[in-house]
Design an enzyme around this catalytic site. Sequence first.
Site, PDB file in Angstrom:
ATOM      1  N   ASP A   1       2.247  -4.866  -3.985  1.00  0.00           N
ATOM      2  CA  ASP A   1       2.742  -4.460  -5.301  1.00  0.00           C
ATOM      3  C   ASP A   1       2.756  -2.948  -5.480  1.00  0.00           C
ATOM      4  O   ASP A   1       3.768  -2.371  -5.885  1.00  0.00           O
ATOM      5  CB  ASP A   1       1.877  -5.107  -6.385  1.00  0.00           C
ATOM      6  CG  ASP A   1       2.359  -4.780  -7.784  1.00  0.00           C
ATOM      7  OD1 ASP A   1       3.256  -5.484  -8.279  1.00  0.00           O
ATOM      8  OD2 ASP A   1       1.834  -3.810  -8.385  1.00  0.00           O
TER       9      ASP A   1
ATOM     10  N   ARG B   1      -8.609 -10.343  -3.064  1.00  0.00           N
ATOM     11  CA  ARG B   1      -8.616  -9.554  -4.312  1.00  0.00           C
ATOM     12  C   ARG B   1      -8.709 -10.487  -5.510  1.00  0.00           C
ATOM     13  O   ARG B   1      -9.634 -11.262  -5.625  1.00  0.00           O
ATOM     14  CB  ARG B   1      -7.376  -8.661  -4.392  1.00  0.00           C
ATOM     15  CG  ARG B   1      -7.559  -7.300  -3.842  1.00  0.00           C
ATOM     16  CD  ARG B   1      -6.474  -6.341  -4.231  1.00  0.00           C
ATOM     17  NE  ARG B   1      -5.143  -6.884  -4.289  1.00  0.00           N
ATOM     18  CZ  ARG B   1      -4.073  -6.170  -4.572  1.00  0.00           C
ATOM     19  NH1 ARG B   1      -4.181  -4.884  -4.811  1.00  0.00           N
ATOM     20  NH2 ARG B   1      -2.879  -6.729  -4.623  1.00  0.00           N
TER      21      ARG B   1
ATOM     22  N   GLY C   1      -3.112  -1.989   2.103  1.00  0.00           N
ATOM     23  CA  GLY C   1      -3.938  -2.663   3.098  1.00  0.00           C
ATOM     24  C   GLY C   1      -3.106  -3.139   4.277  1.00  0.00           C
ATOM     25  O   GLY C   1      -1.977  -3.591   4.101  1.00  0.00           O
TER      26      GLY C   1
ATOM     27  N   ARG D   1      -4.261   5.216   1.362  1.00  0.00           N
ATOM     28  CA  ARG D   1      -4.014   5.259  -0.080  1.00  0.00           C
ATOM     29  C   ARG D   1      -3.587   6.684  -0.430  1.00  0.00           C
ATOM     30  O   ARG D   1      -4.004   7.650   0.212  1.00  0.00           O
ATOM     31  CB  ARG D   1      -5.284   4.905  -0.849  1.00  0.00           C
ATOM     32  CG  ARG D   1      -5.923   3.580  -0.415  1.00  0.00           C
ATOM     33  CD  ARG D   1      -5.109   2.370  -0.808  1.00  0.00           C
ATOM     34  NE  ARG D   1      -5.769   1.118  -0.421  1.00  0.00           N
ATOM     35  CZ  ARG D   1      -5.250  -0.079  -0.622  1.00  0.00           C
ATOM     36  NH1 ARG D   1      -4.073  -0.195  -1.215  1.00  0.00           N
ATOM     37  NH2 ARG D   1      -5.895  -1.169  -0.223  1.00  0.00           N
TER      38      ARG D   1
END
Length: 319
Positions: free
Chosen positions: A103, A171, A11, A72
């Site tokens: 992450d 999230r 993101g 992605r």
Amino acid sequence: MRKIGVLTSGGDAPGMNAGVRAVVRAAIYRGLEVVGIRRGYAGLLDGDFKPMALESVGDIIQRGGTCLYTARCLEFLTEDGQRRGYQRLIDADVDGLVVFGGDGSFRGAQKLHNLGIKTIGVPSTIDNDIGACDANIGFDTAVQTAIEAIDKIRDTATSHERTYVIEVMGRSAGHIALSAGLAGGAESVLIPEVPYKLEDVVAKLQRGVARGKKHSIIIVAEGAGHGGEIGRYIEEHTGFDTRVTVLGHVQRGGAPSATDRVLASRLGAHSVELLVQGVSGHMAATQHGELTSVPFDEVFQSDRKPDKAVYELADILSI
């Protein structure tokens, strides 16, 4: 170290451009070549590289998003994809790679490190869920964006004597909700790290109305519940005129705050210094305001939780 690659992954976060600018200019200052890799790991596999010069990063420090774009890439999760990415870098004579992201992006960087490419990660996510550092690039701006929206919604909540449920991003982390809730004077803050009961939220609203309160703001992190469902529950159990606002991706955009620009500039330049020193498989970070680096394995094991004392303070001040 002769040539450094830089990419943004996952993101987007306000401040990424400031970080890319710092990498490019710090590397050129040291006499290194720099290539930008567009569209993250997907662009790496496609060989979507472009040489970066000083003018390549002019007039971007104040811009949100990422000039290198992001995407992605499921293929890079595979061993074959990782080896293809490694070979792309070898073929382009890239000696080191700086990865801005969270992450998942760091796990990809670690795979390249294991294959022999020197890699440094830079924590960049509005969720602020990367631990072992003071803060993540983009978080400060996202909170400020949320606060600006909350302040405006409170104006109309006051005018119409309504209850508003405002859902913010994050999230599975409640950092944005907690900071925005405390700074915005919310009556309740719901985050995934702390169990809650909607009947307690309702009881608190009713106590406020009983003492003459005309409007209320409920902040909910997206990982703690659906704003629409919470709004319906409140209206059904209180009869209060209730509205729901989901702030969504507006929190990702906009000019980065001064705090994020400074953090990104420091970490971007520091990542170049680390590569020159031969450090690899680490995240560039600040700890207690000082520049440092943390091995990816330690980053993955760290668990950044919202400050319990701040959560309790938000609850106390909302009585």
